[in-house]
Each structure stands twice: as C-alpha cells, then as structure tokens.
Design a protein around this motif. Structure first.
Motif, mmCIF file in Angstrom:
data_model
loop_
_atom_site.group_PDB
_atom_site.id
_atom_site.type_symbol
_atom_site.label_atom_id
_atom_site.label_comp_id
_atom_site.label_asym_id
_atom_site.label_seq_id
_atom_site.Cartn_x
_atom_site.Cartn_y
_atom_site.Cartn_z
ATOM 1 N N LEU A 240 21.642 57.804 38.770
ATOM 2 C CA LEU A 240 22.244 56.657 38.101
ATOM 3 C C LEU A 240 23.239 57.154 37.070
ATOM 4 O O LEU A 240 22.893 57.934 36.187
ATOM 5 N N ARG A 241 24.488 56.729 37.185
ATOM 6 C CA ARG A 241 25.542 57.116 36.254
ATOM 7 C C ARG A 241 25.721 56.009 35.237
ATOM 8 O O ARG A 241 26.026 54.877 35.587
ATOM 9 N N SER A 242 25.552 56.337 33.978
ATOM 10 C CA SER A 242 25.598 55.313 32.936
ATOM 11 C C SER A 242 26.682 55.654 31.936
ATOM 12 O O SER A 242 26.705 56.751 31.373
ATOM 13 N N THR A 243 27.613 54.734 31.722
ATOM 14 C CA THR A 243 28.669 54.889 30.727
ATOM 15 C C THR A 243 28.784 53.590 29.942
ATOM 16 O O THR A 243 28.143 52.588 30.276
ATOM 17 N N ILE A 244 29.611 53.608 28.912
ATOM 18 C CA ILE A 244 29.841 52.387 28.133
ATOM 19 C C ILE A 244 30.487 51.345 29.032
ATOM 20 O O ILE A 244 31.494 51.613 29.678
ATOM 21 N N HIS A 245 29.898 50.164 29.076
ATOM 22 C CA HIS A 245 30.356 49.142 30.020
ATOM 23 C C HIS A 245 31.601 48.445 29.511
ATOM 24 O O HIS A 245 31.637 47.927 28.397
ATOM 25 N N ARG A 246 32.644 48.496 30.316
ATOM 26 C CA ARG A 246 33.867 47.737 30.035
ATOM 27 C C ARG A 246 34.290 47.022 31.309
ATOM 28 O O ARG A 246 34.137 47.569 32.404
ATOM 29 N N ILE A 247 34.810 45.816 31.160
ATOM 30 C CA ILE A 247 35.277 45.065 32.332
ATOM 31 C C ILE A 247 36.522 45.751 32.871
ATOM 32 O O ILE A 247 37.497 45.933 32.141
ATOM 33 N N PRO A 248 36.521 46.156 34.162
ATOM 34 C CA PRO A 248 37.715 46.793 34.729
ATOM 35 C C PRO A 248 38.914 45.856 34.681
ATOM 36 O O PRO A 248 38.780 44.628 34.774
ATOM 37 N N VAL A 249 40.102 46.445 34.520
ATOM 38 C CA VAL A 249 41.332 45.651 34.434
ATOM 39 C C VAL A 249 41.516 44.813 35.703
ATOM 40 O O VAL A 249 41.894 43.647 35.654
ATOM 41 N N GLY A 250 41.218 45.414 36.865
ATOM 42 C CA GLY A 250 41.369 44.689 38.125
ATOM 43 C C GLY A 250 40.443 43.490 38.211
ATOM 44 O O GLY A 250 40.851 42.399 38.636
ATOM 45 N N ALA A 251 39.176 43.684 37.783
ATOM 46 C CA ALA A 251 38.214 42.585 37.827
ATOM 47 C C ALA A 251 38.590 41.486 36.839
ATOM 48 O O ALA A 251 38.450 40.290 37.124
ATOM 49 N N GLU A 252 39.094 41.903 35.655
ATOM 50 C CA GLU A 252 39.502 40.912 34.651
ATOM 51 C C GLU A 252 40.683 40.088 35.162
ATOM 52 O O GLU A 252 40.727 38.865 34.998
ATOM 53 N N PHE A 253 41.639 40.772 35.803
ATOM 54 C CA PHE A 253 42.807 40.078 36.363
ATOM 55 C C PHE A 253 42.382 39.132 37.491
ATOM 56 O O PHE A 253 42.852 37.995 37.574
ATOM 57 N N PHE A 254 41.484 39.613 38.360
ATOM 58 C CA PHE A 254 41.007 38.801 39.478
ATOM 59 C C PHE A 254 40.275 37.563 38.975
ATOM 60 O O PHE A 254 40.442 36.470 39.509
ATOM 61 N N LYS A 255 39.459 37.728 37.917
ATOM 62 C CA LYS A 255 38.738 36.594 37.340
ATOM 63 C C LYS A 255 39.712 35.569 36.771
ATOM 64 O O LYS A 255 39.565 34.367 36.984
ATOM 65 N N ARG A 256 40.717 36.054 36.031
ATOM 66 C CA ARG A 256 41.700 35.151 35.445
ATOM 67 C C ARG A 256 42.481 34.421 36.528
ATOM 68 O O ARG A 256 42.769 33.226 36.408
ATOM 69 N N LEU A 257 42.837 35.148 37.602
ATOM 70 C CA LEU A 257 43.560 34.540 38.719
ATOM 71 C C LEU A 257 42.738 33.428 39.358
ATOM 72 O O LEU A 257 43.256 32.343 39.665
ATOM 73 N N CYS A 258 41.437 33.700 39.551
ATOM 74 C CA CYS A 258 40.547 32.676 40.120
ATOM 75 C C CYS A 258 40.431 31.471 39.191
ATOM 76 O O CYS A 258 40.431 30.323 39.647
ATOM 77 N N ASP A 259 40.330 31.728 37.871
ATOM 78 C CA ASP A 259 40.234 30.632 36.899
ATOM 79 C C ASP A 259 41.445 29.700 36.993
ATOM 80 O O ASP A 259 41.307 28.473 37.051
ATOM 81 N N VAL A 260 42.634 30.316 37.023
ATOM 82 C CA VAL A 260 43.868 29.522 37.049
ATOM 83 C C VAL A 260 43.999 28.760 38.370
ATOM 84 O O VAL A 260 44.313 27.559 38.385
ATOM 85 N N CYS A 261 43.761 29.450 39.483
ATOM 86 C CA CYS A 261 43.939 28.824 40.804
ATOM 87 C C CYS A 261 42.932 27.694 41.031
ATOM 88 O O CYS A 261 43.286 26.598 41.476
ATOM 89 N N ILE A 262 41.656 27.966 40.721
ATOM 90 C CA ILE A 262 40.613 26.957 40.954
ATOM 91 C C ILE A 262 40.801 25.756 40.035
ATOM 92 O O ILE A 262 40.684 24.606 40.463
#
Length: 290
Positions: A240-262
């Motif tokens: 198990l690889r554990s690092t400080i959790h940050r939202i990936p830029v791609g996932a953040e962009f994809f989420k925002r895109l879905c928010d706007v489109c939906i």
C-alpha cells in the motif's frame, strides 16, 4: 537546475501516456475521414480537425478520471483497462454529433473495428512503455524501516524482482528513537516500513508525511479495511502506497466539467417549469420573481 528523480519519473510517464493518446486520436481521425466524412451531407473540411481535437480532449479527460495516465507507474493491466474504457466513452460520445451531421444514425461497424484496433494498440503500447519507463527512470532511493528480520527478507525479495525499488540503507526501529529516524529519513525519497507495532508504525508514517517522504507499507488488517492507500504490485504481495492526499488536476477538471454540463442540461430541461412559476407569481401577487 537538476530535476528530482520524482519529477523525471512524472515527465517520462506523462510523455509515454500522451504518445499513446496521440496515436489513438490519429486512428480515430483516419477512420472518421475515410469511412464517414465522405457520406456526411455537409463536408467538414477543417471541421475534421475540430473533431480530432474534441476526441483527443475527451480521451485525455476520461483517462485522467480513471487513473489511466499513470503509464509505467501502475500495472500494465490496470492502465490498459482504464484507457480502453476511456476510448470506448470517447467513441460513443463522438458518434452522436457524427450522426447529427448526417441526419441519421451512422453505421457503427467502422467505429467497432477501430475500437478493436485501439484495444490491441493500447495493450501493446503499455507493455512497451513499461519497458521504456523501467529503462529510463532512476530507482527510488528507499530506506528500509523494520523491527524484525522478516523486513530484510521482504526487501531482498523486492529488489531482486524490480529495478524501480532499491533499498539504499536500513533502519532498525526496534531499538532506535523517532528523533534518530527524523534525522536519517530526510536524505531519502521514500521509506519501506515493515513494522508490526501499529503505534510505532503510525509515528514513523507521521514523520514521513510531515517531511513529504513517500511511504510504502505492507497492509495490515486495518489498512485493508480502511483502504486509505493506493495499491502497487511489485511481488505477489500487494504493497500500500500512502502519500498526502490531493485531488488530481485531471479529476478536479473532470468534476467541474460534469458539474457545468449536468447543471446546464438540468436548467434547460426545467426552464419551462421556472417560466410557468415566474408568470404565476406575477399574476398572483405581483411580487418579484427572485
């Protein structure tokens, strides 16, 4: 300024990923121009490049949303499946505007053949990319932290199988203090922690998090239940690889895109209801609509 090993790994992985995306996009472009565009009533000409760009962007966003961009870092099977699903989503999305241009549903056979070709390429390219990645990137400068002899045996097993993880030194946590560990770990990029004592392991992990050192842990029952870490497979035993959790830029962009489109689609769909309500408010009490 010399790049850090972690930055080099990211650059190589991203380059290999985008090479694969570009080839997949060109396969789509060739299929579109040769099999569909001559039959579209209004020829696109330069619009074909817009179709290519749209497909490329959709493919990139979908891959980032499903961790398909980690070429060389993750297992070939995991990355290939993510990219194949992303290609399928992109093809389905592009089929809709293509059909609208022809005023009829396009014959999907060419797209089906294209998708099968892309699947073969994705698996083949990820296999080649993995070899390139292993040959180019520097191994992790890793400190082995253990409290019994089992830890050393595990480390030897890992270093024999893959060149990506090489143990530079070891730290016996059984008879040394946390302060000593804080001084030593600063010279390393990552730590492989094989410690049975949960309390001691938590302290060691906390020090690594504070110093932004990547931690590799062998899963305990608590790790498996919480699933708070990402898995990597170096041997037949998962780590198990554990690092400080940050939202990936791609996932953040994809989420925002879905928010706007939906939300935009929902506003258009429900706009007649809001119009009726606004008129009703004005007719009933004459008050402000908002």
């Amino acid at each position: 300024m010399k790049k850090k090993p972690s930055e080099t790994r990211q650059t190589v992985s991203s380059s290999l990923f985008f090479i694969g995306i570009v080839v997949n996009s060109l396969v789509f472009y060739y299929t579109w121009v040769k099999c569909y565009n001559p039959f579209i009533r209004h020829r696109l000409y330069r619009g074909n490049y817009l179709f290519l760009l749209t497909y490329f962007l959709i493919l990139v966003v979908c891959c980032y949303a499903m961790d398909g961009q980690k070429v060389g870092e993750n297992r070939i099977l995991d990355v290939s499946i993510s990219q194949i699903i992303a290609n399928l989503i992109a093809v389905v999305i592009m089929y809709i505007p293509g059909s609208l241009l022809q005023y009829a549903f396009l014959n999907p056979m060419a797209f089906i053949v294209m998708f099968l070709v892309q699947c073969v390429f994705v698996v083949s390219w990820n296999y080649v990319a993995k070899r390139i990645y292993l040959a180019v990137v520097l191994p992790y400068k890793m400190l082995l932290v253990y409290d019994d002899q089992k830890g050393k045996k595990i480390a030897e097993k890992i270093t024999k199988i893959t060149p990506l993880y090489q143990i530079s030194d070891s730290f016996f946590a059984g008879d040394r203090s946390i302060e000593e560990f804080e001084e030593i770990i600063s010279d390393y990029e990552s730590a492989l922690v094989v410690v049975k004592d949960d309390g001691l392991r938590a302290q060691l992990t906390q020090v690594c998090f504070i110093k932004n050192i990547q931690v590799f842990l062998f899963p305990s029952l608590a790790n498996i239940v919480t699933r708070a870490s990402s898995e990597i497979y170096v041997t037949d035993t998962p780590i198990l690889r554990s690092t400080i959790h940050r939202i990936p830029v791609g996932a953040e962009f994809f989420k925002r895109l879905c928010d706007v489109c939906i939300s935009g689609f929902a506003i258009m769909l429900t706009s007649p209801i809001w119009l009726i309500l606004a008129v009703s408010i004005k007719l009933c009490d004459g008050g402000p609509v908002f």
